[in-house]
Design an enzyme around this catalytic site. Sequence first.
Site, PDB file in Angstrom:
ATOM      1  NE  ARG A 175      -4.183   1.422   0.678  1.00  0.00           N
ATOM      2  CZ  ARG A 175      -5.038   1.784  -0.260  1.00  0.00           C
ATOM      3  NH1 ARG A 175      -4.892   1.385  -1.495  1.00  0.00           N
ATOM      4  NH2 ARG A 175      -6.090   2.517   0.042  1.00  0.00           N
TER       5      ARG A 175
ATOM      6  CB  THR B 113      -8.535  -1.187  -8.077  1.00  0.00           C
ATOM      7  OG1 THR B 113      -8.462  -0.011  -7.319  1.00  0.00           O
ATOM      8  CG2 THR B 113      -8.102  -2.375  -7.285  1.00  0.00           C
TER       9      THR B 113
ATOM     10  CB  THR C 256      -5.397   0.294  -6.743  1.00  0.00           C
ATOM     11  OG1 THR C 256      -6.283   1.339  -7.121  1.00  0.00           O
ATOM     12  CG2 THR C 256      -4.813   0.609  -5.376  1.00  0.00           C
TER      13      THR C 256
ATOM     14  N   GLY D 115     -13.360  -0.146  -5.600  1.00  0.00           N
ATOM     15  CA  GLY D 115     -13.469   0.722  -4.430  1.00  0.00           C
ATOM     16  C   GLY D 115     -14.143  -0.005  -3.276  1.00  0.00           C
TER      17      GLY D 115
ATOM     18  CB  SER E 208      -6.877  -0.764   1.035  1.00  0.00           C
ATOM     19  OG  SER E 208      -7.243  -1.352  -0.186  1.00  0.00           O
TER      20      SER E 208
HETATM   21  O1  DON Z   1      -7.737   0.602  -1.921  1.00  0.00           O
HETATM   22  C1  DON Z   1      -8.901   0.922  -2.174  1.00  0.00           C
HETATM   23  O2  DON Z   1      -9.843   0.584  -1.507  1.00  0.00           O
HETATM   24  C2  DON Z   1      -9.164   1.794  -3.388  1.00  0.00           C
HETATM   25  N1  DON Z   1      -8.017   2.597  -3.680  1.00  0.00           N
HETATM   26  C3  DON Z   1      -9.573   0.936  -4.533  1.00  0.00           C
HETATM   27  C4  DON Z   1      -9.964   1.735  -5.752  1.00  0.00           C
HETATM   28  C5  DON Z   1     -10.672   0.942  -6.783  1.00  0.00           C
HETATM   29  O3  DON Z   1     -10.966  -0.204  -6.613  1.00  0.00           O
HETATM   30  C6  DON Z   1     -11.046   1.671  -8.020  1.00  0.00           C
HETATM   31  N2  DON Z   1     -11.464   0.763  -9.040  1.00  0.00           N
HETATM   32  N3  DON Z   1     -12.481   0.477  -9.448  1.00  0.00           N
END
Ligand code: DON
Length: 587
Positions: free
Chosen positions: A120, A398, A416, A491, A469
């Site tokens: 991360r 991501t 991501t 997300g 995350s």
């Molecule tokens: O780590 C996380 O939770 C976010 N940065 C993930 C972002 C994400 O999945 C965007 N894609 N669709």
Amino acid sequence: MNTSYRRRRLSLALLSIISQGFLFAQQPEKNPFSQNSTAHAPHILSKEAVYGHKAMVVSAHPMASRVGAEILQRGGNAFDATVAVQFALAVVYPVAGNIGGGGLIVARMPDGKTFALDFREAAPILASRDMFLDSAGNVIPALSTHGHKASGIPGTVDAMVQLHKKYGKLPWKALVQPSVDIARKGVFLTTREADGLNEVRESLEQYNPGKSYFLKADKTRWKAGDKLVQEDLAQVMERIRDKGRDGFYKGKTAELLLAEMKRGGGIFTQKDLDAYTAKWRTPLRGAYRGYDIITMPPPSAGGVGLLQMLSMLETYPLKEWGVNSEKTAHCMIEVERRSYADRAEYLGDPDFYNVPVKGLLSKPYLASRMASYNPDKATPSSELTFGKDVRKYESDQTTHFSIVDPSGNAVSLTTTLNGAYGSKVVIGGAGFFMNNEMDDFSVKPGAPNMFGAIGGEANAIQPRKRMLSSMTPTIVEKDGKLFLVLGTPGGTTITTSVLQAIINVVDHNMTAQQAVATRRFHHQYVPDIVRIESGTFSAEVESALQRKGHSFRNIGAIGKVEMILVRPDTSLEGAADPRGDDSAAGF
Ligand code: DON
């Protein structure tokens, strides 16, 4: 800030969010859950599963899957293939594949040994708690999502180097070379990729004045079949190939990175680059109906959330109720609501905040959370808060790829830049996108981030801290043997998509491909709505759920789950998500 004051502030913020009924504080480019906002869920989701005798790679891009399968065919193991696929995605899938971002790995070896690697991004040393607020304490729109200040210190290259040192078999250079070659020769864009780049064109011009990367030379729009050549990136990949970690965090690449940050008002220093290290962590373990679940610990909220939700759901007969039926959906939505309320309060980087993982996962605690569950009625989020007594039970855009190699090593990796193309900043002379991961911190207690997620103290910004995350790379064992490898982008919807995919296989007896294709839904406590794809529920089920008090918002495609299932005869089913260009390659 004392706890009760904090809680009061959080609940007030929640109420105002709920009453205003808005979804996202800073409306990003269309649907933040999908890498390509054109990616709407087609009415019928279909893609053929791919079968393999011994090995499988499932990723968001056919070329990356092919690179991984070739490494395995040449005798590389799953860890070698992981390095090659991660770097290939940085070239062929710039919307999320990266060297300017980070990710999380959960892995399992044939002897049952498991590990997690947390790469991360970390807040820069010069970051501060209120860096995204104005002098009146209001969130400055877009500062944590766009431009140079939005980035955390990238973790990808350090993690790949560490992973390879500890577990790799083939020479490092052989794993990086494919991405050098593809970057130099060029990659042909798919429709989705062309659309994705066209959509962020204005931001690219705004944050990268005078640079031409990712804009067509003749200024026309990208279209399918166009060739994207990335010579600057090829040179960065050569430096990584030849110097490993130092090819990125020191020397020319570091100079270009720091110069870009300086030009755009970023706060990175060489000290940040020297200090960054990916962290080995112990995966969380839980059980669901006799299956063992191995998943990511904090700083992901995903693993804790997944295990909480599975544990709360275990007492309900989901199989009998059926997939996406009124009873199943109501029960799952209520479980999701409760788990995400805990996330907002308790989850953050465990190296900076004492995350009560044990309490959050304790059976009596979870039973107490379901005490307010009513099978006939939705619990409004305004009447619910995080579990108060958790410490009493304490004694913690991501992309995802899944790999299984011929000896049975399994890697589940989610990586991501955060939003599509991250901060939209391309490092001048180095040709790669930077992440906008700072937005995953809680920039102000109760203020929703781009996914509508809220948080407080646990996830406040501190120098070198890692932002919370949702990424949930996960492995499932059956009878002590490898059974599923899965994960997804999306997300905050990541954890519920992983949850649904597991339930589709375990409770609803689906194949991996069916489990991945099935329409999804998601509730995250705040905002108090159920996010759905078109066709998730039949009209009757939807009206019945509305009568119970649920409201819906169609957000297009939810997630892109990449799953590998080990079949009873030990052959493999590779299931790439039909919502994108995702593809499985096996042999
Ligand atoms: O780590 C996380 O939770 C976010 N940065 C993930 C972002 C994400 O999945 C965007 N894609 N669709």
